[in-house]
Design a protein around this motif. Structure first.
Motif, PDB file in Angstrom:
ATOM      1  N   LEU A  14       0.827  -1.214   0.000  1.00 54.74           N
ATOM      2  CA  LEU A  14       0.000   0.000   0.000  1.00 54.74           C
ATOM      3  C   LEU A  14       0.861   1.264   0.000  1.00 54.74           C
ATOM      4  O   LEU A  14       0.486   2.267  -0.601  1.00 54.74           O
ATOM      5  CB  LEU A  14      -0.915   0.022   1.219  1.00 54.74           C
ATOM      6  CG  LEU A  14      -2.152  -0.854   1.183  1.00 54.74           C
ATOM      7  CD1 LEU A  14      -2.918  -0.724   2.489  1.00 54.74           C
ATOM      8  CD2 LEU A  14      -3.040  -0.478   0.017  1.00 54.74           C
ATOM      9  N   ALA A  15       1.988   1.200   0.686  1.00 54.77           N
ATOM     10  CA  ALA A  15       2.869   2.366   0.769  1.00 54.77           C
ATOM     11  C   ALA A  15       3.427   2.758  -0.597  1.00 54.77           C
ATOM     12  O   ALA A  15       3.842   3.905  -0.795  1.00 54.77           O
ATOM     13  CB  ALA A  15       4.016   2.098   1.740  1.00 54.77           C
ATOM     14  N   THR A  16       3.401   1.843  -1.551  1.00 51.33           N
ATOM     15  CA  THR A  16       3.913   2.146  -2.885  1.00 51.33           C
ATOM     16  C   THR A  16       2.849   2.709  -3.817  1.00 51.33           C
ATOM     17  O   THR A  16       3.177   3.139  -4.928  1.00 51.33           O
ATOM     18  CB  THR A  16       4.522   0.890  -3.547  1.00 51.33           C
ATOM     19  OG1 THR A  16       3.491  -0.088  -3.737  1.00 51.33           O
ATOM     20  CG2 THR A  16       5.638   0.318  -2.698  1.00 51.33           C
ATOM     21  N   ARG A  65       1.673   7.713  -1.623  1.00 46.96           N
ATOM     22  CA  ARG A  65       2.978   8.389  -1.668  1.00 46.96           C
ATOM     23  C   ARG A  65       2.841   9.890  -1.888  1.00 46.96           C
ATOM     24  O   ARG A  65       3.458  10.687  -1.185  1.00 46.96           O
ATOM     25  CB  ARG A  65       3.846   7.811  -2.791  1.00 46.96           C
ATOM     26  CG  ARG A  65       4.463   6.486  -2.482  1.00 46.96           C
ATOM     27  CD  ARG A  65       5.369   6.003  -3.601  1.00 46.96           C
ATOM     28  NE  ARG A  65       4.614   5.782  -4.832  1.00 46.96           N
ATOM     29  CZ  ARG A  65       4.807   6.432  -5.981  1.00 46.96           C
ATOM     30  NH1 ARG A  65       5.748   7.319  -6.089  1.00 46.96           N
ATOM     31  NH2 ARG A  65       4.067   6.171  -7.041  1.00 46.96           N
ATOM     32  N   LYS A  66       2.043  10.286  -2.858  1.00 46.23           N
ATOM     33  CA  LYS A  66       1.926  11.704  -3.219  1.00 46.23           C
ATOM     34  C   LYS A  66       1.298  12.532  -2.113  1.00 46.23           C
ATOM     35  O   LYS A  66       1.717  13.654  -1.856  1.00 46.23           O
ATOM     36  CB  LYS A  66       1.107  11.867  -4.512  1.00 46.23           C
ATOM     37  CG  LYS A  66       1.753  11.271  -5.728  1.00 46.23           C
ATOM     38  CD  LYS A  66       2.929  12.081  -6.175  1.00 46.23           C
ATOM     39  CE  LYS A  66       3.510  11.477  -7.445  1.00 46.23           C
ATOM     40  NZ  LYS A  66       4.636  12.199  -7.945  1.00 46.23           N
ATOM     41  N   GLN A  67       0.278  11.975  -1.470  1.00 45.20           N
ATOM     42  CA  GLN A  67      -0.411  12.718  -0.412  1.00 45.20           C
ATOM     43  C   GLN A  67       0.223  12.480   0.959  1.00 45.20           C
ATOM     44  O   GLN A  67      -0.251  13.014   1.949  1.00 45.20           O
ATOM     45  CB  GLN A  67      -1.887  12.324  -0.388  1.00 45.20           C
ATOM     46  CG  GLN A  67      -2.613  12.680  -1.664  1.00 45.20           C
ATOM     47  CD  GLN A  67      -4.052  12.175  -1.653  1.00 45.20           C
ATOM     48  OE1 GLN A  67      -4.617  11.878  -0.613  1.00 45.20           O
ATOM     49  NE2 GLN A  67      -4.640  12.088  -2.835  1.00 45.20           N
TER      50      GLN A  67
END
Length: 131
Positions: free
Chosen positions: A20-22, A27-29
């Motif tokens: 999920l972290a990818t 990532r952007k937010q």
């Protein structure tokens, strides 16, 4: 390696959160992965876990047995993890695809192992205070 049901559950959740972290929106937010995980529906969580199951679970089960002292996590060398992952990857893929597959699975398994909680002492009797 023999993991408890709770250890396997926590390991799979750790691997899922690393995936999920990818995601681009996370990532952007700069969203907190734990919050994103909690906000997901049970079906969405199932879909992520189901996709990872074939990648991570066979490797976790195939890891060599190690003694785990109560209060510690099972630890494996990078070599043990790599050898176990490579043994599970078939020879029916090309060299480049095999390399990518092995590296990806190693990262997923390491994320899963990092999420395994410390082992509880099976002989310790834990009695709630309110009894």
């Amino acid at each position: 390696m023999r993991f408890t049901e709770n250890e396997m559950t926590q390991a799979m959740a750790g691997a899922a959160k690393s995936v999920l972290a990818t995601r681009k929106d996370v990532r952007k937010q700069k969203l907190d992965v734990d919050e994103v995980w909690e906000q997901m529906t049970r079906w969405e969580r199932f879909q992520v876990l189901d996709a990872l199951g074939d990648q991570v679970l066979p490797v976790l089960v195939a890891l060599p047995d190690v003694e785990v002292e109560p209060g510690t996590r099972p630890t494996f060398t990078d070599e043990q993890v790599r050898e176990t992952v490579e043994a599970g990857v078939g020879d029916d893929v090309g060299r480049l695809q095999r390399t990518v597959l092995v590296r990806t699975r190693i990262a997923l398994v390491k994320a899963a192992l990092a999420a395994v909680p410390p082992r509880q002492d099976p002989d310790a009797l834990i009695v709630p205070d309110h009894l």
